[in-house]
Design an enzyme around this catalytic site. Structure first.
Site, PDB file in Angstrom:
ATOM      1  N   GLU A 197     -10.677  -8.671   4.940  1.00  0.00           N
ATOM      2  CA  GLU A 197      -9.964  -8.732   6.067  1.00  0.00           C
ATOM      3  C   GLU A 197     -10.710  -9.442   7.320  1.00  0.00           C
ATOM      4  O   GLU A 197      -9.937 -10.100   8.145  1.00  0.00           O
ATOM      5  CB  GLU A 197      -9.806  -7.224   6.541  1.00  0.00           C
ATOM      6  CG  GLU A 197      -8.692  -6.416   5.724  1.00  0.00           C
ATOM      7  CD  GLU A 197      -8.669  -4.939   6.059  1.00  0.00           C
ATOM      8  OE1 GLU A 197      -8.066  -4.232   6.386  1.00  0.00           O
ATOM      9  OE2 GLU A 197     -10.044  -4.445   5.473  1.00  0.00           O
ATOM     10  N   ARG A 203      -8.267   2.510  14.010  1.00  0.00           N
ATOM     11  CA  ARG A 203      -8.979   1.099  13.885  1.00  0.00           C
ATOM     12  C   ARG A 203      -9.191   0.242  15.125  1.00  0.00           C
ATOM     13  O   ARG A 203     -10.041  -0.522  15.441  1.00  0.00           O
ATOM     14  CB  ARG A 203      -8.595   0.426  12.816  1.00  0.00           C
ATOM     15  CG  ARG A 203      -9.687  -0.777  12.056  1.00  0.00           C
ATOM     16  CD  ARG A 203      -9.171  -1.218  10.674  1.00  0.00           C
ATOM     17  NE  ARG A 203      -9.776  -0.526   9.927  1.00  0.00           N
ATOM     18  CZ  ARG A 203     -10.819  -0.631   9.187  1.00  0.00           C
ATOM     19  NH1 ARG A 203     -11.632  -1.607   9.486  1.00  0.00           N
ATOM     20  NH2 ARG A 203     -11.286   0.020   8.206  1.00  0.00           N
ATOM     21  N   GLU A 232       0.941  -1.293   0.020  1.00  0.00           N
ATOM     22  CA  GLU A 232       0.035  -0.038   0.007  1.00  0.00           C
ATOM     23  C   GLU A 232       0.850   1.153   0.022  1.00  0.00           C
ATOM     24  O   GLU A 232       0.476   2.101  -0.808  1.00  0.00           O
ATOM     25  CB  GLU A 232      -0.945  -0.018   1.222  1.00  0.00           C
ATOM     26  CG  GLU A 232      -2.245   0.815   1.096  1.00  0.00           C
ATOM     27  CD  GLU A 232      -3.114   0.706   2.254  1.00  0.00           C
ATOM     28  OE1 GLU A 232      -3.372  -0.422   2.645  1.00  0.00           O
ATOM     29  OE2 GLU A 232      -3.559   1.980   2.914  1.00  0.00           O
TER      30      GLU A 232
END
Ligand SMILES: Cc1cc2nc3c(=O)[nH]c(=O)nc-3n(C[C@H](O)[C@H](O)[C@H](O)COP(=O)(O)OP(=O)(O)OC[C@H]3O[C@@H](n4cnc5c(N)ncnc54)[C@H](O)[C@@H]3O)c2cc1C
Length: 1162
Positions: free
Chosen positions: A1100, A728, A660
């Site tokens: 995920e 998160r 990423e």
């Protein structure tokens, strides 16, 4: 590798047994996303049974209604034997031609193939420094990865004396060049034919070879190579030493035979051989007078691996008694060479009983202390794995009364045939045959990938004049660069060469090239460009950098001590914590460490930059999940507008978040080199560089305080950056439980390790894991069954989470109940308890855990997507969208979406690549949202096309696609998103994906090894767009999760240098890690109104379910501890992640880990 192993097996054995198939796949690392399906497919192909044949073998399972198979074997291409490649006749003819010496002269190395023994000995006399090479599995690695140069290499594989096998009076003699698979076969034959007492040593060697590497390595690696390599972790040398194997050593005019004993390896990777000597043969003895000969490997993180500790034991008793006459214990992995415990084994005259075993264990602890850098690294495991070996002798040695539960010490894990089941909902009756949504359409590139034709970045053919780049990286964790000088003939690109900005990274807090200071081992300082990868690699060794060391912060604990953090504390708080704690009956508190994880994608980072020669244009082919950032970082470094840079991605060989952002450290260097030279430049990182430089999952240290089963909670999480990771994590700290009063705080630690990055779950799995940890502690403290406490505390429909998002369509209780039922949890729990009562040294554990995973980028603006659709005059459709394909099947799903929307067959639709000139400004392909957002973009682009077609359709209803060429671009945005940490309000997620897993494991208390017996998963993925891909994602993520929580461990030196830089030291799951019974079921009738065609994100969310294996292991350890610590089932104990063999062994406290004070040590 997997395809070729299967092919090789089928060529040699057209009707293989299940065991042969398993053997063929042994030890292959599984890139997540590739597991049960592949083994199952092979099994089905081989036996031609019905798709669900495996489960028929299990008599005790209730019948389940099965979905149609994920594939139809009748659709497979029939085998066409005429297409089999033949063995090259030229090579066949060679075997009849008299062999004569061959010599190849390379740039730096001369390779000589000797044809006769005398010739070989003459050559060795002429070139005493020359290396003999047979399988090259050792020398090859030393040359490629350790930069060793051996100017003369002699190959002895043609010499008959080195390949002979002779059955002598005292044993079987093998020529030193005999490959290990032929040694194995000869020994197996001998074991089958000879009396048992004669073959104990052979069985010991076979026991080692059983787990030794894969078939490919054993087919070329030779027995002599293993001995002469003198590796301290050799699996065979401890057995050879313990058995007194004889070695014949020759040189020109000399010949001697020595018995391998403690003098044979005088130092690290040294043997007694003189420079002109070679090893001619190895005689493995028959076990004539030896009462017992045993060998064992411990700390096998997975099948077919170099064990952490290997032991060979020979014990001889006085005839007819249990009085010891002779004992030998030889070890690998305990020192810098294979060693023999000489003092501890001076036991002559003593009787073999438990007291003797304890004394031996105590003696070994003293005689063989493990230093922190011991090669096997079973640090802190006293007397490991000796008890098992010693106990194995017990049952049979007339030791008097033996506790029957002790026999479990002697049992090795056996293999059961795999049984995989995948359940999903069929498409509704009446759905058109052409409508592929909801059907298990195979991944569109599957055949290309299986045949090796799929083009990955480094498969792009070389350009003329192309150059190759190697990075020059820091070897210090924190230091000033005092000077650097480098290879004159090559280009050394340092910070000063950069035309644009040296600042890079998401937050402009990184450098393209370190200028004055390095901040981690692996920090990129510069790069070298040359005409071949080898020359570039060699040139990097000519670059000398001198440093002035600065104090470095390596661990989370160091960072806390030094107050070294990024930003300020992040917090979510709800309810009245003070009141909650004041009313509690029980308060549970603890600390927990969760290690990081390496992505271990099959394809390492790769980039090719092609300068276009005008206006600063450059085209880059990159293995990246993030075309936009790659484009903008390169433009910034070159100082050109973004519109001059084109980034193209065909596919990646795995990403998992690792591609990423971190690939940029190499891509900008490649772009700079292309800019400076004007030539195309390519770089693909080696595995060790990739692991060292590009970071992985963030490790977490958690401290928690919870009160009784309502789970009110105060928790602190400390990890490395990114802020988004910590966000998160805090948003997932509830897992699936309603906690009325809660406060979670997070700090981001700043260290001198390479920057970590996104990894499947992005902080979520770590927080979910912490939640399950305190939840199981709460259950233990309350004395209630864990599954009951978990079920009781699950949220209900309409509840508000701790971040005040309402749960709608909360299917988790359905998943829970279905999983509990289908796994037959309660019946199996009783069986587990019974097993644990009957077995002292093997324990089973069973655990069921839920997961709730929020779907959306937590940064709202990233939830956007674009698609561009071209319809060509022949009716074919080219879909481009901003998402990248990394094996997860995104392109396949997008084709399914376009096919339904346009009402045309999938065969008319194609996706070629992702590129910044077709869809710009894309979000990274991450956070599991790609199907949702790109699906919507593709859908809307299709709708525009349909609208534009409408007038023509009306005029000419039978008109065809061929009439129009259209393109369209959309930017839909996920509605109602935007959580605020300040106000604890607003929706953090668009929706949640739910799942439950129930896993059963068996642990070996004496070695710490474990076996995954069975896992049942029920996953809510809405109305699946493609059950084949979704089940693949569930299985893959689960296996990656079990890697995270039970296998994969990163080791850093105290100076911050990563030790685990490849598959030999860093263990990812292999085929044997897949639970023997693996049942995945997609929840039925659960459409999700918030995403494309009622589907749900899946990438995920299932990863965390791998933790069910961890908690089942913990359950089993609890049973072991209860047995050895006065049955105290309420005792809490800490088990950090991952649960590696040494942690499991140490956690199983018993009389060998805690030796009594009166033990005699020597
Ligand atoms: C993927 C992989 C997995 C592995 N797994 C294991 C494992 O599970 N357990 C384990 O113990 N090892 C393992 N190894 C290590 C290695 O395979 C073994 O040591 C192997 O037996 C070496 O044999 P070779 O023929 O490839 O040796 P080579 O690389 O050809 O040679 C190795 C050394 O032996 C010397 N040598 C070879 N023959 C002679 C001779 N006749 N006389 C004098 N010197 C000689 C060479 O000069 C060289 O120094 C593994 C290696 C790889 C790459």
């Amino acid at each position: 590798g997997i395809v070729m192993s299967m092919y090789a097996l089928l060529r040699n054995q057209p009707e293989p047994t299940v065991e042969e198939i398993e053997d063929a796949f042994q030890g292959m690392g599984l890139e997540a996303g590739f597991c049960g399906n592949s083994l199952q497919i092979s099994l089905r192909e081989s036996n031609g049974n019905s798709p669900n044949c495996c489960m028929d073998q299990k008599k005790d399972h209730k019948q389940v209604t099965l979905s149609p198979s994920l594939f139809n074997p009748e659709e497979f291409m029939p085998l066409d034997p005429t297409q089999e490649p033949i063995f090259p006749p030229e090579l066949l003819r060679l075997k009849d031609i008299p062999q004569k010496q061959l010599r190849f002269e390379g740039e730096r190395v001369t390779w000589i193939q000797a044809s006769a023994l005398n010739e070989l000995l003459d050559l060795k006399a002429q070139h005493p420094e020359a290396k003999l090479v047979v399988g090259n599995t050792e020398i090859g690695i030393e040359m490629k990865f350790k930069n060793q140069l051996f100017p003369v290499i002699i190959c002895p594989t043609w010499i008959p004396e080195l390949n002979s096998v002779e059955h002598g009076l005292e044993g079987i003699s093998f020529g030193a060049a005999c490959p290990l698979n032929s040694v194995e076969k000869t020994l197996l034959d001998a074991v089958a034919k000879l009396p048992t007492q004669k073959t104990e040593v052979f069985r010991g060697v076979l026991q080692q070879l059983r787990w030794f590497a894969g078939k490919q390595v054993k087919s070329v690696a030779c027995i002599g190579g293993n001995i002469i390599t003198a590796s301290p972790i050799s699996d065979l040398n401890p057995v050879f030493m313990a058995s007194g194997t004889k070695l014949t050593i020759v040189s020109r005019g000399t010949r001697r035979t020595v018995r391998m004993d403690h003098t044979f390896f005088p130092g690290y990777r040294k043997t007694l051989l003189g420079p002109e000597e070679i090893l001619l043969s190895i005689e493995i003895p028959y076990s004539r007078e030896v009462r017992f000969f045993l060998s064992i490997q411990a700390g096998l993180p997975q099948e077919d691996d170099i064990a952490k500790v290997t032991c060979g034991m020979r014990v001889l008793f006085q005839p007819g008694t249990t009085q010891v006459k002779e004992l030998a214990l030889c070890y690998g992995g305990m020192a810098d060479r294979t060693i023999s415990a000489l003092r501890t084994t001076l036991l002559s005259g003593r009787f073999w009983n438990e007291k003797l075993l304890q004394d031996v264990c105590a003696g070994l602890v003293e005689e063989l202390p493990l230093s922190p850098d011991a090669p096997g690294g079973m640090i802190g495991v006293p007397a490991h794995p000796h008890p098992q070996l010693l106990l194995q002798v017990l049952p049979d040695s007339k030791c008097g009364k033996l506790d029957p539960t002790y026999s479990s010490a002697t049992l090795l894990f056996h293999k059961d045939p795999p049984a995989n089941i995948q359940l999903f909902q069929e498409v509704p009756k009446g759905q058109s045959e052409e409508d592929m949504v909801g059907r298990p359409l195979p991944h569109l590139a599957a055949a290309l990938q299986a045949s090796g034709e799929a083009v990955y970045c480094d498969d792009i053919p070389r350009y003329e004049n192309e150059l190759f780049l190697r990075l020059v990286i820091s070897t210090r964790a924190h230091a000033k660069i005092k000077s650097s000088e480098g290879a004159r003939l090559c280009l050394l690109s340092l910070a000063d060469d950069i035309p644009g900005s040296n600042e890079t990274g998401l937050f402009n807090d990184e450098t393209v090239f370190a200028k004055d200071k390095v901040t981690c081992v692996g920090h990129v300082i510069g790069a070298v460009v040359a005409d071949t990868p080898e020359h570039a690699q060699r040139a990097t060794h000519g670059v000398k950098v001198t440093y002035e060391d600065l104090p470095a912060i390596i661990t989370i604990e160091d960072a806390i001590k030094n107050n070294s953090f990024y930003g300020s504390e992040l917090k979510i708080e709800k309810g009245d914590l003070k009141k909650g704690f004041s009313e509690a009956d029980n308060v549970v508190s603890g600390e927990l460490y969760i290690g990081g994880q390496e992505h271990f994608y099959l394809e390492t980072h790769c980039a090719i930059a092609v300068p276009k020669g005008e206006a600063g244009e450059m085209e880059l082919f990159v293995s990246t999940q993030n075309t936009m950032n790659t484009q903008s970082f390169v433009a910034k470094m070159l100082g050109v507008p973004v519109n001059r840079i084109l980034v193209r991605v065909k596919r990646m060989g795995g990403g998992f978040g690792g591609k990423e952002t971190r690939g940029i450290v190499m891509t900008v260097a490649v772009a700079l080199a292309a800019y400076k030279t004007g030539y195309p430049v390519r770089c693909m990182l080696d595995r060790d560089e990739d692991m060292l430089i590009t970071g992985g999952r963030h490790p977490f240290l958690a401290r928690y305080k919870v009160l009784d089963e309502t789970g009110d909670k105060d928790s602190g999480i400390l990890g490395y950056p990114l802020t988004f990771i910590m966000e998160r994590a805090l948003l997932h700290m509830d897992n699936s439980y309603k906690i009325p009063n809660v406060r979670g705080t997070g700090r981001l630690c700043k260290t001198n390790l390479p920057s970590n990055t996104a990894f499947r779950g992005f902080g979520g799995p770590q927080a979910l894991f912490i939640a399950e940890h305190w939840m199981s502690d709460v259950a233990v403290t309350c004395g209630l069954p864990a599954e009951e406490v978990r079920r009781k505390n699950l949220y209900r429909e309409g509840d508000l989470t701790h971040f005040n998002q309402r749960l709608e369509g909360f299917n988790l209780p359905r998943c829970w109940d279905e999983c509990l039922k289908s796994s037959q949890y309660h019946a199996r729990k009783s069986e587990v308890d019974k097993f644990n009562k009957e077995n002292c040294w093997k324990k089973r554990g069973l655990c069921i855990i839920p997961t709730k995973f929020g779907i959306s980028f937590t940064v709202p603006f990233l939830n956007q997507a674009g698609a561009l659709i071209h319809v060509y005059t022949d009716g074919s459709v080219l879909v481009s969208h901003g998402g990248t394909e990394m094996g997860q099947g995104l392109h396949t799903k997008m084709v399914q979406v376009a096919s339904r929307a346009l009402k045309i067959p999938t065969s008319k639709i194609y996706i070629s690549e992702t590129s910044t000139n077709t869809v710009p400004n894309t979000s990274p392909t991450a956070a599991s949202v790609s199907t949702d957002i790109y699906g919507q973009a593709v859908y809307e682009a299709c709708q525009t096309i349909l609208q534009r077609l409408e007038p023509f359709k009306r005029k000419n209803p039978s008109g065809s696609w061929e009439d129009w060429v259209i393109f369209s671009l959309f930017y839909p945005r996920t509605p109602n998103l935007g959580y605020s940490f300040e106000t604890n309000s607003g929706n953090a997620f668009h929706y949640f994906t739910y799942g439950v897993a129930c896993s059963e494991v068996e642990i070996d208390c004496l070695t710490g090894d474990h076996k995954n017996l069975r896992t049942d998963i029920v996953m809510d993925v809405g109305s699946s767009l493609n059950p084949a891909i979704d089940i693949g994602q569930v299985e893959g993520a689960f296996v990656q999760g079990l890697g995270l929580f039970t296998l994969e461990e990163l080791h850093y030196s105290p100076e911050g240098s990563l030790h685990t830089r490849g598959p030999s030291t860093y263990k990812i799951p292999a085929f044997g890690s897949i639970p023997t019974e693996f049942r995945v079921s997609l929840l039925r009738d659960c459409p999700n109104k918030k995403a494309i065609y009622a589907s749900k994100a899946v990438g995920e969310p299932p990863l965390f379910l791998g933790a069910s294996i961890f908690f089942a292991i913990k359950d089993a350890i609890r049973a072991a501890r209860a047995q050895h610590t006065d049955n105290n089932t309420k005792e809490l104990f800490r088990l950090d992640s991952p649960a590696t063999p040494e942690k499991i062994r140490n956690a199983c406290v018993d009389k060998f880990t805690t030796l009594p004070d009166d033990c005699t040590t020597w």
